[in-house]
Design an enzyme around this catalytic site. Structure first.
Site, PDB file in Angstrom:
ATOM      1  N   LYS A  27       0.819  -1.212   0.000  1.00 54.75           N
ATOM      2  CA  LYS A  27       0.000   0.000   0.000  1.00 54.75           C
ATOM      3  C   LYS A  27       0.850   1.258   0.000  1.00 54.75           C
ATOM      4  CE  LYS A  27      -2.479   1.233   3.642  1.00 54.75           C
ATOM      5  NZ  LYS A  27      -3.556   1.578   4.603  1.00 54.75           N
ATOM      6  N   SER A  28       1.879   1.294   0.852  1.00 52.39           N
ATOM      7  CA  SER A  28       2.721   2.480   0.944  1.00 52.39           C
ATOM      8  C   SER A  28       3.406   2.794  -0.380  1.00 52.39           C
ATOM      9  CB  SER A  28       3.783   2.284   2.027  1.00 52.39           C
ATOM     10  OG  SER A  28       3.205   2.129   3.293  1.00 52.39           O
ATOM     11  N   ARG A  32       2.847   6.055  -3.293  1.00 57.99           N
ATOM     12  CA  ARG A  32       3.964   6.878  -3.744  1.00 57.99           C
ATOM     13  C   ARG A  32       4.205   6.738  -5.247  1.00 57.99           C
ATOM     14  NH1 ARG A  32       4.273   5.694   1.496  1.00 57.99           N
ATOM     15  NH2 ARG A  32       5.515   6.963   2.947  1.00 57.99           N
ATOM     16  N   GLY A 100      -4.883   8.039   5.918  1.00 56.50           N
ATOM     17  CA  GLY A 100      -3.994   9.011   6.528  1.00 56.50           C
ATOM     18  C   GLY A 100      -2.754   9.255   5.700  1.00 56.50           C
ATOM     19  N   ARG A 128      -8.304  12.182  13.098  1.00 61.22           N
ATOM     20  CA  ARG A 128      -6.878  11.898  13.283  1.00 61.22           C
ATOM     21  C   ARG A 128      -6.074  13.198  13.262  1.00 61.22           C
ATOM     22  NH1 ARG A 128      -5.370   6.864   9.452  1.00 61.22           N
ATOM     23  NH2 ARG A 128      -3.439   7.005  10.666  1.00 61.22           N
ATOM     24  N   SER A 174       8.345   9.030  12.288  1.00 62.24           N
ATOM     25  CA  SER A 174       7.140   8.931  11.457  1.00 62.24           C
ATOM     26  C   SER A 174       7.521   9.032   9.992  1.00 62.24           C
ATOM     27  CB  SER A 174       6.135  10.037  11.799  1.00 62.24           C
ATOM     28  OG  SER A 174       5.091  10.085  10.844  1.00 62.24           O
ATOM     29  N   ASP A 322       2.479  -0.703  11.824  1.00 61.06           N
ATOM     30  CA  ASP A 322       1.196  -1.083  11.240  1.00 61.06           C
ATOM     31  C   ASP A 322       0.807  -2.527  11.539  1.00 61.06           C
ATOM     32  OD1 ASP A 322       0.607   1.367  10.153  1.00 61.06           O
ATOM     33  OD2 ASP A 322       1.524   0.929   8.218  1.00 61.06           O
TER      34      ASP A 322
END
Length: 441
Positions: A27-28, A32, A100, A128, A174, A322
């Protein structure tokens, strides 16, 4: 009961785990790929794109800003990049749904654009906090207003008068904040640097390099100079380790299981869950290591055996942030006590994952004590029953997987959000031998 209601409640009855499966694309990396492909000069081709709701929200946002994107068709995208200055003002607020990642990373990109935008999302996303992204971007000259209480979305982003590079020390590890600052830095005057207090996933840095953007890495600091160009690239997205983690745990918990997960990304800044399971005694073999588009990939073979409770090293926390819901399930089935500290970020995910997981584990007969920044879990027999995932996709999948070690079926409510990150979860689960289905009663 409507079809939506059926999707929102799962019944999990364990099963016999084995065979070979392939999980959805990362997903990440999928997020991108769309972002940088849209800003590149030329046409980029992407294979393995995750067509979950979160990534589709990112894709829809760039289409709304004038980028032509073909697909997704069987995980393939063709992105006709518009270049760094080619985005157009959207006609209405951009809806990020539950994502998010989309909101935080896009805040960085949109803070540099010569037009105003507004980012919104569903009820969960609007709850959030976004202040930790808005603060460093404000230091670069961005004008971002959080319209919700306490720095929460929607976010109104004013047209940029130009950004300036900064050297930013992340107060909390983060990857999303790091990425937002670096993406804004693409447009900033001068150099932008981010220093991390602990390693986080480096997908943004790897993908910027794949699109030809120069970066400088010095220890815990990554820097880039604004004003360079992105060049179109062809990318293959590896399988998502966060998705694979559910099946790694399922197979690890069941005696006699033997499951292989093909083509899973094992990025060293992302493999904390794998290392935690190995530390607990999971029998996992890393095979056939290779590289897809700058990302390390391997096949993972896992066989069942007894797990031991551990004190999770804090250095692994940001590398597994996660995956903790399903790691809590592994801890619940392990022998002895597992202790997690240094994970306060779990309280501001799609749900308060510390409290929601503790409540659910307690409902299944496990002693789980929530801490301010973690949890203490005493492993023991897992019972059946009903748990509420509170609309959190990873919590829902974690409790469905817990059925492998449970004495009776587990009913999971609040599960519809699984579509956001892993729309094929039920199909992959069945092919791996798990008995999970939507409740049709």
């Amino acid at each position: 009961m409507t079809s939506r209601d059926q999707e929102d409640r799962l019944v999990a009855r364990g099963g016999r785990i084995g065979g070979t499966v392939r999980v959805a694309g990362d997903k990440s990396i999928s997020h991108r790929a769309v972002m940088l492909g849209a800003l590149a000069d030329g046409v980029s081709h992407v294979e393995g794109f995750l067509a979950g709701e979160d990534c589709l929200a990112t894709l829809a946002a760039f289409r709304a800003m004038g980028v032509r994107i073909e697909g997704p068709t069987d995980g393939r995208l063709v992105i006709h990049g518009v270049g760094m200055g080619g985005l157009r003002s959207p006609e209405e607020p951009l809806d990020m749904g539950n994502s998010g990642t989309s909101m935080r990373l896009l805040a960085g990109l949109l803070a540099a654009q010569p037009f105003a935008t507004e980012l919104t999302g569903d009820a969960s996303l609007r709850n959030r906090p976004m202040g930790r992204v808005a603060e460093p971007l404000g230091g670069m000259g961005a004008r971002i207003t959080a319209l919700g209480e306490g720095g929460r979305p929607p976010l109104r982003i004013a047209a940029s008068d130009g950004l300036r590079g900064i050297h930013y020390d992340l107060p909390v590890a983060s990857a999303q904040v790091k990425s937002a600052v670096l993406l804004a830095g693409l447009y900033a005057e001068g150099e932008t640097c981010v220093t991390e207090p602990a390693p986080t996933r480096d997908h943004t840095e790897r993908m910027l390099a794949a699109f030809g953007y120069p970066l400088r890495q010095e220890g815990a600091t990554v820097c880039l100079e604004g004003g360079e160009r992105l060049r179109a690239a062809d990318l293959a997205v590896p399988g998502d380790l966060s998705s694979a983690a559910f099946f790694l745990v399922a197979a690890a918990l069941q005696p006699g299981s033997d499951l292989t997960l093909e083509g899973v990304g094992i990025n060293p800044t992302r493999r904390g869950a794998l290392d935690i399971l190995l530390a607990m005694g999971a029998r996992i073999e890393v095979r056939n290591e290779r590289t897809y588009g700058g990302e390390p990939v391997a096949d993972l073979r896992v066989r069942g055996g007894e797990l031991e409770g551990i004190e999770i090293p804090e250095r692994l926390v940001p590398l597994a942030i996660d995956e903790f819901p399903v790691l809590f399930v592994a801890a619940a089935a392990a022998r002895g006590r597992t202790v997690l500290r240094g994970a306060a970020e779990l309280r501001v995910k799609e749900s308060d994952r510390i409290q929601v997981m503790a409540d659910g584990l307690q409902a299944l007969g496990i002693n789980a004590e929530p801490l301010e920044d973690g949890i203490v879990i005493d492993g023991g027999p897992i019972g059946g029953g009903s748990v509420d995932a509170h609309g959190d996709h990873r919590v829902a999948m974690a409790f469905a997987v817990a059925s492998v070690a449970a004495s009776a079926p587990i009913t999971v409510t609040g599960a519809a959000a699984i579509r956001t990150s892993f729309p094929d979860f039920l199909a992959v689960a069945r092919s791996a031998g798990l008995g999970i289905e939507a409740d049709k009663d």
